[in-house]
Scaffold this active site. Structure first.
Site, PDB file in Angstrom:
ATOM      1  N   GLY A 140      11.360  52.106  43.251  1.00  0.00           N
ATOM      2  CA  GLY A 140      11.161  53.309  44.276  1.00  0.00           C
ATOM      3  C   GLY A 140      10.973  54.581  43.466  1.00  0.00           C
ATOM      4  N   GLY A 141      10.972  54.371  42.270  1.00  0.00           N
ATOM      5  CA  GLY A 141      10.775  55.621  41.470  1.00  0.00           C
ATOM      6  C   GLY A 141      11.661  57.068  42.009  1.00  0.00           C
ATOM      7  CB  SER A 182       8.764  79.762  47.598  1.00  0.00           C
ATOM      8  OG  SER A 182       7.551  80.041  47.388  1.00  0.00           O
ATOM      9  CB  ALA A 190       7.475  71.002  49.190  1.00  0.00           C
ATOM     10  CB  ILE A 191      10.952  70.766  45.265  1.00  0.00           C
ATOM     11  CG1 ILE A 191      10.146  69.133  45.195  1.00  0.00           C
ATOM     12  CG2 ILE A 191      12.241  70.318  44.637  1.00  0.00           C
ATOM     13  CD1 ILE A 191       9.851  68.978  43.709  1.00  0.00           C
ATOM     14  CB  ALA A 220      12.019  74.087  42.671  1.00  0.00           C
ATOM     15  N   GLY A 260       7.458  73.389  39.917  1.00  0.00           N
ATOM     16  CA  GLY A 260       6.492  72.347  39.500  1.00  0.00           C
ATOM     17  C   GLY A 260       6.839  71.073  38.713  1.00  0.00           C
ATOM     18  CB  ALA A 315       5.429  59.628  48.094  1.00  0.00           C
ATOM     19  CG  HIS A 334       3.444  67.699  80.727  1.00  0.00           C
ATOM     20  ND1 HIS A 334       3.528  69.031  80.146  1.00  0.00           N
ATOM     21  CD2 HIS A 334       4.240  68.022  81.810  1.00  0.00           C
ATOM     22  CE1 HIS A 334       4.470  69.730  80.812  1.00  0.00           C
ATOM     23  NE2 HIS A 334       4.954  69.151  81.847  1.00  0.00           N
TER      24      HIS A 334
END
Length: 464
Positions: A40-41, A181, A183-184, A268, A270, A318, A443
């Site tokens: 699954g890495g 800033s 996603a992670i 975070a 990169g 992913a 709706h």
């Protein structure tokens, strides 16, 4: 020991590798997948999945705090960070175990060990029991990537963390600095901020979520600040002075350096590709800034050798890796394969509020020479959003004024990571504004805003 012979050797069992292995096996090929740590890495074990489990806990906690708004009462609201983390690890373990089952079901041989290219069609694997030799006409590299470490800002697991430490925190942050800033960074900032940490985010570029449309970034920033986050743009962390229970960060903004104290720092900034120890140079594989250079079919230029997923460069997602895995398996099996178009891959960020996008931003479309029509629709104009108590958000669509092609779609607000797929399908089917306008959206749903945003681009919106 005689070498074991296969049709395909896959190195790495993340969302690129395990999918490539299963698809190749489905197509009748004899496949082995070599993984050095866990099936699954990063995605399943330390990335996409466990972070979503954490963020779900934060979301439920946030809703509990808002109980009164919904006519409900909830007293003595609290959380147990240890239990939140335990649930997250359980979710990851369940899915990782599921891959072992899928390998068995599809007759994929699985080996835990470190693989190295050992000449044309040959791979040696160091396992606990010794060294094994594998041969195959086709080899797929899917070794993924890891967190980038900046000099002086390296993680130590005590006060300075990478995403891995943040997923199994050694202590609860009270005053948190997040460097980066993307996603992670934003997801962890959102999680810990919701749980009450005083959170500061430092971004070197001119805005948070820098890959997103500028309007969406600005909207998200306002929401983050409303939640008490401090956002520092065009800023850089120059150094970290590490104490026993605190870190002093030297943060430069506009030429001035400010010293700020934190008890925890998450880096975070990169990722870099896992290119070491594979024997790439000896095999003649071209590597550019830690990523393997490939063509649109993930071919490395060395016969029978492919590279997919994060190892092969951006976008580091992913779902991109999985589709490349399928494409390469089909190519090896002699089927007609379709290259993955980066512009048709959605990006999703699960902060509060969520952010999602596909295709070009308004600025990128104009840069590319398009004359554009832009539509916007706010969540405040949607009945379902108001009923959910989630009236803060925006949907933005960008069209080619000449052909009506949907060039890009950008969203911020509740559940937009699910909504974006509607526009992804639209782009895949090469839709124009006409088909989208004629589509009947149910709706009351949030998806109606997608319709209204298209209508608004052409001056036809009803509810705004």
């Amino acid at each position: 020991m005689a070498a074991q012979s296969f049709d395909v050797i896959v190195i790495g069992a993340g969302p690129g590798g395990y999918v490539a292995a299963i698809r190749a096996a489905q197509l009748g090929l004899k496949v082995v997948c070599v993984e050095r740590e866990h099936l699954g890495g990063i995605c399943l074990n330390w990335g996409c999945i466990p972070t979503k489990a954490l963020l779900r806990s934060a979301e439920v906690f946030h809703l509990m705090e808002r109980a009164k708004e919904f006519g409900l009462s909830a007293e003595k609201i609290g959380y147990d960070l240890g239990a939140v983390v335990k649930r997250s690890r359980g979710v990851a373990a369940q899915l990782s175990g599921g891959i072992g089952h899928l390998f068995k079901k599809n007759k994929v041989t699985s080996i835990i060990g470190e693989a190295t290219l050992a000449g044309k069609g040959k791979v040696t694997v160091k396992t606990e029991k010794g060294t094994e030799e594998l041969t195959a006409k086709n080899i797929v590299l899917a070794t993924g990537a890891r967190a980038r470490e900046l000099p002086g800002l390296e993680a130590d697991g005590k006060r300075v963390w990478t995403y891995k430490h943040a997923l199994q925190p050694p202590h609860e942050p009270k005053k948190l600095l997040v460097i980066g800033s993307g996603a992670i960074g934003i997801e962890f900032a959102s999680f810990y901020n919701t749980l009450g940490a005083e959170t500061t985010v430092v971004e070197v570029l001119d805005r948070v979520l820098p890959v997103e449309d500028a309007e969406i970034s600005a909207f998200a920033k306002k929401q983050f600040e409303k939640q008490g986050m401090k956002i520092m743009e065009k800023s850089m962390v120059k150094q970290l002075d590490r104490g026993k229970d605190k870190v002093t960060a030297h943060i430069e903004t506009g030429g001035k350096v400010e010293k700020m104290e934190f008890d925890t720092v998450i880096s975070a900034v990169g990722i870099v590709g896992n290119v070491e120890g594979l024997g790439l140079e000896e095999a003649g594989v071209k590597v550019d800034r830690t990523h393997v250079v490939t063509d649109e079919y993930c071919r490395t230029g060395v016969e029978g050798l492919y590279a997919i997923g994060d190892l092969a460069g951006a976008p580091w997602l992913a779902h991109k890796a999985s589709h490349e895995g399928v494409m390469v398996a089909e190519l090896i099996a002699g089927q007609k394969a379709h290259p993955i178009k980066p512009g048709s891959i959605a990006g999703c960020t699960y902060c509060q509020p969520q952010v999602a996008s596909v295709g070009m931003t308004e600025a990128k479309a104009k840069e590319a020479g398009y004359e554009v029509k832009v539509g916007r629709f706010p969540f405040i104009g949607n009945g379902k959003a108001i009923a959910l108590g989630e009236a803060q958000g925006l949907i933005k669509t960008v069209f080619d004024a000449k052909t009506g092609e949907l060039l890009g779609a950008h969203m911020v607000g509740a559940e937009v990571t699910e909504l974006i797929q509607g526009y992804v399908v639209g782009r895949q089917l090469e839709t124009t504004e006409a088909e989208l306008m004629e589509t009947v959206f149910p709706h009351p749903t949030l998806s109606e805003m997608m319709h209204e945003s298209v209508l608004e681009a052409y001056g036809r919106a009803i509810h705004i």
